[in-house]
Design a protein around this motif. Structure first.
Motif, PDB file in Angstrom:
ATOM      1  N   VAL A  24      49.009  50.400  37.404  1.00 30.23           N
ATOM      2  CA  VAL A  24      47.929  50.623  36.528  1.00 30.23           C
ATOM      3  C   VAL A  24      48.553  50.667  35.096  1.00 30.23           C
ATOM      4  N   PRO A  25      47.751  50.398  34.114  1.00 31.77           N
ATOM      5  CA  PRO A  25      46.285  49.911  34.038  1.00 31.77           C
ATOM      6  C   PRO A  25      46.236  48.384  34.306  1.00 31.77           C
ATOM      7  N   ARG A  26      45.159  48.104  34.995  1.00 30.34           N
ATOM      8  CA  ARG A  26      44.781  46.630  35.408  1.00 30.34           C
ATOM      9  C   ARG A  26      43.743  46.089  34.500  1.00 30.34           C
ATOM     10  N   PRO A  27      43.917  44.885  33.665  1.00 28.99           N
ATOM     11  CA  PRO A  27      42.909  44.369  33.054  1.00 28.99           C
ATOM     12  C   PRO A  27      41.930  43.796  33.964  1.00 28.99           C
ATOM     13  N   ILE A  28      40.718  43.713  33.364  1.00 26.87           N
ATOM     14  CA  ILE A  28      39.447  43.296  34.248  1.00 26.87           C
ATOM     15  C   ILE A  28      38.995  41.863  34.005  1.00 26.87           C
ATOM     16  N   ALA A  29      38.952  40.952  34.819  1.00 24.26           N
ATOM     17  CA  ALA A  29      38.208  39.680  34.785  1.00 24.26           C
ATOM     18  C   ALA A  29      36.936  40.210  35.263  1.00 24.26           C
ATOM     19  N   TRP A  30      35.854  39.841  34.234  1.00 23.53           N
ATOM     20  CA  TRP A  30      34.575  39.799  34.684  1.00 23.53           C
ATOM     21  C   TRP A  30      34.084  38.415  34.676  1.00 23.53           C
ATOM     22  N   VAL A  31      34.216  38.218  35.949  1.00 19.69           N
ATOM     23  CA  VAL A  31      34.004  36.820  36.424  1.00 19.69           C
ATOM     24  C   VAL A  31      32.557  36.146  36.525  1.00 19.69           C
ATOM     25  N   SER A  32      32.079  35.239  36.027  1.00 18.24           N
ATOM     26  CA  SER A  32      30.739  34.647  36.152  1.00 18.24           C
ATOM     27  C   SER A  32      30.788  33.450  36.768  1.00 18.24           C
ATOM     28  N   THR A  33      29.975  33.201  37.757  1.00 17.37           N
ATOM     29  CA  THR A  33      29.923  31.875  38.641  1.00 17.37           C
ATOM     30  C   THR A  33      28.361  31.593  38.707  1.00 17.37           C
ATOM     31  N   THR A  34      28.080  30.372  39.249  1.00 17.04           N
ATOM     32  CA  THR A  34      26.854  29.736  39.646  1.00 17.04           C
ATOM     33  C   THR A  34      26.917  29.388  40.972  1.00 17.04           C
ATOM     34  N   SER A  35      26.219  29.681  41.870  1.00 18.95           N
ATOM     35  CA  SER A  35      26.227  29.262  43.215  1.00 18.95           C
ATOM     36  C   SER A  35      25.914  27.905  43.088  1.00 18.95           C
ATOM     37  N   HIS A  45      36.682  41.727  38.589  1.00 18.26           N
ATOM     38  CA  HIS A  45      37.714  41.764  39.508  1.00 18.26           C
ATOM     39  C   HIS A  45      38.880  42.265  38.869  1.00 18.26           C
ATOM     40  N   SER A  46      39.715  43.423  39.118  1.00 17.42           N
ATOM     41  CA  SER A  46      40.771  43.896  38.328  1.00 17.42           C
ATOM     42  C   SER A  46      42.228  43.653  39.084  1.00 17.42           C
ATOM     43  N   PHE A  47      42.314  42.734  40.001  1.00 19.85           N
ATOM     44  CA  PHE A  47      43.551  42.045  40.397  1.00 19.85           C
ATOM     45  C   PHE A  47      43.484  40.730  39.526  1.00 19.85           C
ATOM     46  N   PHE A  48      44.120  40.728  38.198  1.00 15.26           N
ATOM     47  CA  PHE A  48      43.878  39.610  37.250  1.00 15.26           C
ATOM     48  C   PHE A  48      45.093  39.534  36.247  1.00 15.26           C
ATOM     49  N   THR A  49      45.432  38.314  35.931  1.00 18.11           N
ATOM     50  CA  THR A  49      46.544  38.231  35.147  1.00 18.11           C
ATOM     51  C   THR A  49      46.677  36.629  34.806  1.00 18.11           C
ATOM     52  N   ILE A  50      47.796  36.537  33.709  1.00 13.29           N
ATOM     53  CA  ILE A  50      48.092  35.037  33.276  1.00 13.29           C
ATOM     54  C   ILE A  50      48.845  34.478  34.278  1.00 13.29           C
ATOM     55  N   GLN A  59      44.651  33.905  36.778  1.00 12.68           N
ATOM     56  CA  GLN A  59      44.429  34.372  38.385  1.00 12.68           C
ATOM     57  C   GLN A  59      43.670  35.384  38.346  1.00 12.68           C
ATOM     58  N   PHE A  60      42.922  35.552  39.471  1.00  9.79           N
ATOM     59  CA  PHE A  60      42.517  36.956  39.869  1.00  9.79           C
ATOM     60  C   PHE A  60      42.142  36.895  41.406  1.00  9.79           C
ATOM     61  N   THR A  61      42.382  37.862  41.772  1.00 13.49           N
ATOM     62  CA  THR A  61      42.328  37.950  43.419  1.00 13.49           C
ATOM     63  C   THR A  61      40.739  38.628  43.934  1.00 13.49           C
ATOM     64  N   SER A  62      40.040  37.834  44.755  1.00 15.61           N
ATOM     65  CA  SER A  62      39.185  38.165  45.465  1.00 15.61           C
ATOM     66  C   SER A  62      39.570  39.014  46.891  1.00 15.61           C
ATOM     67  N   VAL A  63      39.202  40.281  46.891  1.00 11.82           N
ATOM     68  CA  VAL A  63      39.638  41.133  48.186  1.00 11.82           C
ATOM     69  C   VAL A  63      38.362  41.054  48.953  1.00 11.82           C
ATOM     70  N   ASN A  92      30.492  48.199  35.486  1.00  7.47           N
ATOM     71  CA  ASN A  92      30.511  48.758  36.668  1.00  7.47           C
ATOM     72  C   ASN A  92      29.320  48.448  37.465  1.00  7.47           C
ATOM     73  N   ALA A  93      28.275  48.384  36.860  1.00  8.51           N
ATOM     74  CA  ALA A  93      26.817  47.980  37.534  1.00  8.51           C
ATOM     75  C   ALA A  93      27.022  46.846  38.294  1.00  8.51           C
ATOM     76  N   THR A  94      27.596  45.850  37.682  1.00  3.74           N
ATOM     77  CA  THR A  94      27.714  44.570  38.292  1.00  3.74           C
ATOM     78  C   THR A  94      28.883  44.443  39.647  1.00  3.74           C
ATOM     79  N   ALA A  95      29.460  45.377  39.879  1.00  6.88           N
ATOM     80  CA  ALA A  95      30.290  45.769  40.915  1.00  6.88           C
ATOM     81  C   ALA A  95      29.570  45.923  42.353  1.00  6.88           C
ATOM     82  N   THR A  96      28.195  46.421  42.162  1.00  7.38           N
ATOM     83  CA  THR A  96      27.344  46.666  43.199  1.00  7.38           C
ATOM     84  C   THR A  96      27.148  45.587  44.341  1.00  7.38           C
TER      85      THR A  96
END
Length: 207
Positions: A24-35, A45-50, A59-63, A92-96
């Motif tokens: 901690v603390p972990r930066p947050i990648a607020w990732v937008s995608t389109t299906s 996604h909070s597993f995120f870095t350069i 890079q970010f990690t999808s758990v 926080n709401a988009t983590a639902t």
């Protein structure tokens, strides 16, 4: 005295809570995608870095296999939106765990803006957007690391001072353990000492 934890003897959730409370603390990648079907997805996604600067890769990690990962695998594009403190509740709401096919942009009420180089939209209120094309993925156990080549960066003017993003104006939000989040507390500056200068200082030090 220390308390010892053996990951081979702990269940997965126990060690997950330990890791996320200590890295901690972990930066947050607020990732937008389109299906592939055209639905816009947005998730933090909070597993995120350069990963690299030349070429620029983040890079970010999808758990687990979340919609962000599936959409990136299908379309090859995503946007990392900076997660600022004023958007705390929306992030926080988009983590639902909305069902696939429901857009978090619409469900939560997050305004979009068009990206320049990729199809997924940016978060309009985010101060920084990194538009990325998929470079590669690496599967690690129950998670997948996503590497994205940054093909365009867009920063709001008011977040820039003397040509450089200003951290107090960005107001970064970070993840801690449990349901805890971190906010920006202040800056301490210290320059790195080149080895040559280190040697000179040692020679000049009183004996």
């Amino acid at each position: 005295m220390r308390i010892d934890y053996d990951p081979a003897q702990c269940d997965r959730d126990t060690f997950y809570r330990l890791l996320t409370a200590t890295v901690v603390p972990r930066p947050i990648a607020w990732v937008s995608t389109t299906s592939a079907e055209g639905t816009d997805n947005l998730a933090p996604h909070s597993f995120f870095t350069i990963s690299c600067v030349s070429p620029p890769i983040v890079q970010f990690t999808s758990v687990g296999r979340k919609d962000s990962l599936r959409n990136i695998e299908d379309t090859g594009a995503f946007v990392v939106n900076f997660a600022p403190e004023p958007l705390f509740e929306q992030i926080n709401a988009t983590a639902t765990d909305f069902p696939r096919g429901i857009s978090e942009f619409d469900a939560v009420g997050v305004a979009r803006e068009a990206s320049l180089r990729v199809k997924p939209p940016r978060v309009a209120a985010s101060p920084v957007a990194l538009e990325c094309e998929l470079h590669s993925t690496v599967r690690l156990g129950d998670s997948t690391v996503v590497f994205g080549r940054v093909v365009h960066a867009a920063i709001r003017e008011e977040a820039v001072v003397d040509g450089h993003p200003e951290v107090t104006r960005l107001a970064p939000l970070t993840r801690l353990g449990k349901n805890e989040w971190g906010t920006f507390g202040g800056v301490r500056e210290i320059a790195r000492v080149p080895y040559k200068q280190w040697q000179e200082d040692e020679e000049d030090a009183p004996r």
